[in-house]
Every structure is written in C-alpha cells, then in structure tokens.
Design an enzyme around this catalytic site. Sequence first.
Site, PDB file in Angstrom:
ATOM      1  N   HIS A  30       0.837  -1.220   0.000  1.00 57.82           N
ATOM      2  CA  HIS A  30       0.000   0.000   0.000  1.00 57.82           C
ATOM      3  C   HIS A  30       0.864   1.260   0.000  1.00 57.82           C
ATOM      4  O   HIS A  30       0.428   2.310   0.471  1.00 57.82           O
ATOM      5  CB  HIS A  30      -0.931   0.037   1.214  1.00 57.82           C
ATOM      6  CG  HIS A  30      -1.674  -1.231   1.467  1.00 57.82           C
ATOM      7  ND1 HIS A  30      -2.942  -1.475   0.979  1.00 57.82           N
ATOM      8  CD2 HIS A  30      -1.317  -2.373   2.127  1.00 57.82           C
ATOM      9  CE1 HIS A  30      -3.347  -2.674   1.360  1.00 57.82           C
ATOM     10  NE2 HIS A  30      -2.366  -3.254   2.038  1.00 57.82           N
ATOM     11  N   SER A  61      13.449  20.685 -17.350  1.00 60.97           N
ATOM     12  CA  SER A  61      12.211  21.441 -17.553  1.00 60.97           C
ATOM     13  C   SER A  61      12.538  22.721 -18.316  1.00 60.97           C
ATOM     14  O   SER A  61      13.585  23.330 -18.095  1.00 60.97           O
ATOM     15  CB  SER A  61      11.602  21.781 -16.195  1.00 60.97           C
ATOM     16  OG  SER A  61      10.739  22.888 -16.311  1.00 60.97           O
ATOM     17  N   LYS A  69      14.879  21.352 -12.246  1.00 63.65           N
ATOM     18  CA  LYS A  69      14.246  20.047 -12.450  1.00 63.65           C
ATOM     19  C   LYS A  69      15.135  19.045 -13.192  1.00 63.65           C
ATOM     20  O   LYS A  69      15.836  19.394 -14.130  1.00 63.65           O
ATOM     21  CB  LYS A  69      12.944  20.206 -13.252  1.00 63.65           C
ATOM     22  CG  LYS A  69      11.824  20.874 -12.510  1.00 63.65           C
ATOM     23  CD  LYS A  69      11.253  20.036 -11.354  1.00 63.65           C
ATOM     24  CE  LYS A  69      10.475  18.842 -11.832  1.00 63.65           C
ATOM     25  NZ  LYS A  69       9.186  19.173 -12.401  1.00 63.65           N
ATOM     26  N   GLU A 109       8.935   7.508 -17.200  1.00 69.49           N
ATOM     27  CA  GLU A 109       7.551   7.921 -17.467  1.00 69.49           C
ATOM     28  C   GLU A 109       7.113   7.453 -18.850  1.00 69.49           C
ATOM     29  O   GLU A 109       5.966   7.048 -19.058  1.00 69.49           O
ATOM     30  CB  GLU A 109       7.422   9.439 -17.335  1.00 69.49           C
ATOM     31  CG  GLU A 109       7.568   9.909 -15.892  1.00 69.49           C
ATOM     32  CD  GLU A 109       7.769  11.412 -15.752  1.00 69.49           C
ATOM     33  OE1 GLU A 109       7.816  11.882 -14.629  1.00 69.49           O
ATOM     34  OE2 GLU A 109       7.879  12.109 -16.775  1.00 69.49           O
TER      35      GLU A 109
END
Length: 463
Positions: free
Chosen positions: A162, A283, A289, A296
């Site tokens: 979880h 970024s 970033k 992804e």
Amino acid sequence: MTDEPTKQKLWGGRFTGKTDPLMNDFNESLSYDRRMHNADITGSIAYAKGLQRIGILTPDEETKMIDGLTQVGKEWQEGRFLVQPDDEDIHTANERRLSELIGPLGGKLHTGRSRNDQVATDMRLWLLGEVKVIEESLKALIRVIVERADKEKDILMPGYTHLQRGQPIRWSHLLLSHAFSFNSDLDRLKQLIPRISVLPLGSGALAGNPFCIDRDFLAKELGFDSVAENSLWGVGDRDFIVEVLMWSSLATTHLSRMSEDLIIYSTAEFGFVTLSDAYSTGSSMMPQKKNPDSLELLRGKSGRVFGNMAGFLMTLKGLPSTYNKDLQEDKEALFDVVDTIQASFKIAEGVVATLEVHADKMRQALTMDVLATDLADYLVRKGMPFRETHHISGRAVALAEARQCQINELSLQDYKSLSDKFTEDVVDVFNFEASVERRQAIGGPSRVMVDRQVAVLRSALAQ
Ligand code: ARG
C-alpha cells in the site's frame, strides 16, 4: 497511357473504371509493409522452388526466377527499389518489379498462390525474426537486473505494501522481483513461437492449392515448425498477432510497474535512487528540475501497446471467415508494438544499468516500526499464538506512538507490562539485518535466498 484504366494493377483485368486516388491512398499498405520486403522475397523464392518441383517451372525458369527475386531483394536492401504509383503493397510491388526484370516468366510466380496466403506467410516469417530480437533484448534487461542485484545485496530498505513501510528487505530482493516478472515474460514468449511458426503458404486464396504444391517442402525451406492444416484458417487466422500484442501488453505492464517504483524512489521525498543524466531530461521553465522521462515514457508506452491490442481485437471481432481487407490493419498495430517493445527493453536496460543507488537514504527510511512483525514473532518463539502476539506488538507500537519514541526505546519494564514473556533479549529484535536474515524460507530476502534467486535467473538466462 492505356485505355484500360486499371491495367497497371495486377488485379485490373475485370475492371473498367479507375480507382479514386483517395481510395488508392486509403488502400495502399506499401508505405508500412515494405519493412517485410525480405520475408516477401524469401517466401517467393521458396515458392518458386516449390513450383519447379511440381513442374510449373522448368529448372532453368526456376533459376531465372530466383535470380530475379534476389535482384529485387537487393534493390530494397540498397535502397534502390523504385516504388511505382500502382504498387499497392509489398507483394504487388515485388511481383511487378520481378516481371520488369525477367519478363513474362515473372507472371508464373503467383500460380496457385494468393496474396492471402502470401501475406499471412510474410507476417509470420517477419515476426519470427523480430521475436528473436525481442527475446535477446528482454534477456539483456533481465541480466542487468540480476547482475545489479548480485552486487548490491548489502543494501537494506523498507519493503512496502500500500506504499506504506512494511518490513525490511534487501534492495536486491526488490530488483529481483521485477526480474522474475520479466523471466515469466521470457517463458511466455518462447511458448508463442510454435504457434507463430505455422506455414499458411499453399492455402491459396482460401480453398487450398490446386497444383498439389508440396507444403511440407515449403515449410522446411522457410524454417516453419508446422503447416496450417486448414486453408481457410491459414489465410484468415491472425491469432498469432493477437498473442504477440497480448504478450507485449503484459510485458510493458511489467516495465510500467518497475518504472513506477523507480519514479517514486527517485523523488526528493524518497531519495533512494538517482537516475542517470543519460535517461533524464530538464524542464523548460524550472531550472532545478531533473525529470525521470525515460521511466515515465516506459510507463506511458504500456497504454499505447495495450491500445494497439484492444484496437486490433476489435478489428477481428465479427469478421467473416478467411481473408477480409480489415486484416490489413494487423500491420501498423503489430509494427508499432514491435518497435515500441524493442526500444522499451533497451531503455529499461540502460536505466537500470546506470541507476545510482543511495544505500544511506534507504537505511534512513528503515524506522523501527517495520520490525513490529518481528516483535510479534519474538513472542511466537516463546510459545504464544500469533493472533495474541500481533495484538501485543500493536500495543507496543501504540505505546511508542503515545510517547513519541520508537519501539526500541521502550523500557524492558514497558514490555513486561505488555507481556511477561518479554525478557532482556527483546533488544535482539531491533536489528534490520537480523530481521532480513531470519527469512530463510525459499523466496525470502535473506542473503542465501537472494543468492538462490540470482542462481535461478542465471540458469534461466543460460537456456
Ligand atoms: N496488403 C494486403 C494485406 O496486408 C495483402 C493481402 C491482400 N489480399 C487481398 N485479397 N486483397 O492484408
């Protein structure tokens, strides 16, 4: 120009009107099925040999035809093949070019053959080659994970359920869990091969071959395991493509889940791993970033692959028997999936190989509460039923929470107030390494069991 408007087309004989140019574009598949040029030539060479064996071609004609086909294949390989406006697909393009090179003899190649058995044969042949490439890149990924796991066995971390800290494990144990998913994929991929390796050639358009072509000979020539036993099935079956799309959906789902772990672990909040610059991007607005785009994309690609599978299954659903042009839709779905999965395995391999692991951060995340199960187990070893010990350990956790301390900071007095079975040796519970090492049953994170997992996967890779 001829007054027969569709003379240029191989099937133009019965036509009197022209094809709408839009329809031409809508119908053509050469722009993408050209990538099967090699399979198409190989299949045709075997078929020419088959035709000679049944007397449709003389040995001399067979030689001329094979030379011509080889020539056409060379033109594709060297990027010299000149596509003509009426080349509808790779099959018509190759046949048209063959006849230009060897004259009317080229017209004998299609005797008893249809593009229906031809395209099904080409797809299977092409796919058998690609599956080998996929298998190798999958093995390379597994290998990288296994080698990394073998080297980094000392690193402990919290295991999660979880996404909440559960019990201590080895970092290697987590890595290997993903390798076992990929190892099952490897198994399943190998199991698909015999069902891809079934020869449709000799099924004709639908009703089989009237010249008694030797299909066992064709299968042997082309390296197929078996021959399609029913010609209607031979031209109409695309289950082998669906299976590869399904297989890829599951394999990319595994990539996606591993990626998700690593994305979470690479956040500043976790800080367990740092992705190499080689697999990250920045970024355009936020200078600080460093984004895990590779992971992804791997996660995202699984949706694309599944979409191709779902789309093609919808195309198949409700089709009448044998060949229907809808089946041409198999190609872009399959090609896209094959390209995607080959690239995905390579990227995943690179990401895992170059990942930086922060053992200290993982260690810091190991709070004493992840030993609450071990605390309950301690009492089990002193003869109490687990249900009771679970409750007592829970009360220790609650007490520590109330005191704003960790469970190892409670006094022996505190423990004795919870159960008289607690003695000084309770301090031995509060040791992460000992907790992991107690898990000696097969499948556990102890050193010997991690070694076993490494050995199991290494032997699977060696097969
Ligand atoms: N380009 C077609 C395909 O990919 C080849 C088969 C054409 N057959 C036909 N009967 N029109 O499916």
